[in-house]
Design a protein around this motif. Sequence first.
Motif, short mmCIF file in Angstrom:
data_model
loop_
_atom_site.label_atom_id
_atom_site.label_comp_id
_atom_site.label_asym_id
_atom_site.label_seq_id
_atom_site.Cartn_x
_atom_site.Cartn_y
_atom_site.Cartn_z
N SER A 23 0.82 -1.20 0.00
CA SER A 23 0.00 0.00 0.00
C SER A 23 0.86 1.26 0.00
O SER A 23 0.64 2.18 -0.80
CB SER A 23 -0.93 0.00 1.22
OG SER A 23 -1.60 1.22 1.33
N ILE A 28 -1.67 2.74 -3.12
CA ILE A 28 -3.02 2.17 -3.19
C ILE A 28 -3.48 1.97 -1.75
O ILE A 28 -2.75 1.40 -0.94
CB ILE A 28 -3.03 0.81 -3.94
CG1 ILE A 28 -2.57 1.01 -5.39
CG2 ILE A 28 -4.42 0.18 -3.90
CD1 ILE A 28 -2.34 -0.30 -6.13
N SER A 31 -7.09 -0.63 2.43
CA SER A 31 -8.43 -1.21 2.41
C SER A 31 -8.79 -1.76 1.03
O SER A 31 -9.49 -2.77 0.92
CB SER A 31 -9.47 -0.18 2.85
OG SER A 31 -9.43 0.95 2.01
N THR A 32 -8.29 -1.12 -0.01
CA THR A 32 -8.52 -1.61 -1.37
C THR A 32 -7.82 -2.95 -1.57
O THR A 32 -8.40 -3.91 -2.08
CB THR A 32 -8.00 -0.59 -2.41
OG1 THR A 32 -8.73 0.63 -2.25
CG2 THR A 32 -8.16 -1.11 -3.82
N ILE A 44 -12.30 -4.69 -9.92
CA ILE A 44 -11.17 -3.82 -9.61
C ILE A 44 -11.24 -2.58 -10.51
O ILE A 44 -11.48 -2.69 -11.71
CB ILE A 44 -9.83 -4.55 -9.86
CG1 ILE A 44 -9.72 -5.78 -8.98
CG2 ILE A 44 -8.65 -3.61 -9.59
CD1 ILE A 44 -8.52 -6.63 -9.29
N LYS A 45 -11.03 -1.43 -9.92
CA LYS A 45 -11.01 -0.20 -10.70
C LYS A 45 -9.79 -0.17 -11.62
O LYS A 45 -8.70 -0.62 -11.24
CB LYS A 45 -10.96 1.02 -9.79
CG LYS A 45 -12.23 1.26 -9.02
CD LYS A 45 -12.10 2.53 -8.21
CE LYS A 45 -13.37 2.82 -7.46
NZ LYS A 45 -13.26 4.06 -6.68
N THR A 48 -6.74 1.41 -10.15
CA THR A 48 -5.97 0.55 -9.25
C THR A 48 -5.08 -0.39 -10.05
O THR A 48 -3.90 -0.59 -9.71
CB THR A 48 -6.92 -0.26 -8.34
OG1 THR A 48 -7.70 0.65 -7.57
CG2 THR A 48 -6.15 -1.18 -7.40
#
Length: 89
Positions: A23, A28, A31-32, A44-45, A48
């Motif tokens: 992270s 990123i 939590s993602t 998933i975006k 990201t």
Amino acid sequence: MNFLEKLEKEMEIKNIKNLHDLSVRSNIPYSTLRGFYTKGFDKIKLSTLIKLKDYFGCTLDYLCDDSVIESDKYFPPDLSKLEANQEKK
């Protein structure tokens, strides 16, 4: 090889021990990343995926397509983008 297996493989290659470390390094949210394990990774975006692609220096195809099993590193990670994002914080 699914997305999580590839993520863990790339983390191992970069000697990243946990999601918190990833992270911080990839910019990123924790939590993602944790959500991939608890909620799944079907939605998933793109933003990201792009951050992961840039950090690991791999292609989106490798991250997204289970049939692509080798990380064809066509280019090195764009560290300048990651460093610029870190400086903004």
